[in-house]
Design a protein around this motif. Sequence first.
Motif, PDB file in Angstrom:
ATOM      1  N   ILE A  11       0.873  -1.173   0.000  1.00  0.00           N
ATOM      2  CA  ILE A  11       0.000   0.000   0.000  1.00  0.00           C
ATOM      3  C   ILE A  11       0.906   1.217   0.000  1.00  0.00           C
ATOM      4  O   ILE A  11       1.779   1.354   0.855  1.00  0.00           O
ATOM      5  CB  ILE A  11      -0.928   0.003   1.223  1.00  0.00           C
ATOM      6  N   SER A  13       1.020   5.409  -0.221  1.00  0.00           N
ATOM      7  CA  SER A  13       0.311   6.675  -0.123  1.00  0.00           C
ATOM      8  C   SER A  13       1.020   7.680  -1.024  1.00  0.00           C
ATOM      9  O   SER A  13       2.205   7.957  -0.856  1.00  0.00           O
ATOM     10  CB  SER A  13       0.327   7.164   1.326  1.00  0.00           C
ATOM     11  N   ARG A  22      -2.684  10.588 -11.464  1.00  0.00           N
ATOM     12  CA  ARG A  22      -3.210   9.271 -11.120  1.00  0.00           C
ATOM     13  C   ARG A  22      -3.221   8.366 -12.343  1.00  0.00           C
ATOM     14  O   ARG A  22      -2.910   7.179 -12.250  1.00  0.00           O
ATOM     15  CB  ARG A  22      -4.616   9.411 -10.539  1.00  0.00           C
ATOM     16  N   TYR A  38      -9.730   6.242  -2.059  1.00  0.00           N
ATOM     17  CA  TYR A  38      -9.881   7.682  -1.878  1.00  0.00           C
ATOM     18  C   TYR A  38     -10.400   7.940  -0.472  1.00  0.00           C
ATOM     19  O   TYR A  38     -11.526   7.616  -0.136  1.00  0.00           O
ATOM     20  CB  TYR A  38     -10.835   8.237  -2.931  1.00  0.00           C
ATOM     21  N   CYS A  39      -9.546   8.504   0.382  1.00  0.00           N
ATOM     22  CA  CYS A  39      -9.928   8.907   1.731  1.00  0.00           C
ATOM     23  C   CYS A  39     -10.396  10.349   1.637  1.00  0.00           C
ATOM     24  O   CYS A  39      -9.589  11.276   1.584  1.00  0.00           O
ATOM     25  CB  CYS A  39      -8.764   8.744   2.698  1.00  0.00           C
TER      26      CYS A  39
END
Length: 108
Positions: A11, A13, A22, A38-39
């Motif tokens: 993962i 960030s 992106r 998407y946080c």
Amino acid sequence: SSDLEMNFLPIVSMITPYGEMRYKIKEYLGYRNVFMIYCECSLAEVICRDVKGLYAAARCGEINNMTGIGDKYEPPELTTIRVNTEELNIDESIEQILTGLTNNYYFG
């Protein structure tokens, strides 16, 4: 050959305020190998959570081109998992991410 087979999911960030960035990440890594989590939260909440004071410095003109202040942010159009961190606490957010990963066959 080892009796132990290890599977893992890295993962990463990444600060990616632009859709084009992106797209390039997905293209570089291979579309099958990348999914976006998407946080989501409002700029007001991001500013409240800013323990380093970067947004305060940007508002005073000490930092130029800060995402959301002086520079745009393009919310992702297509995501694998979307988590609204203003509506969910940390445990609920983690559960939603794990459920999303499981539903998209990354686990299990």
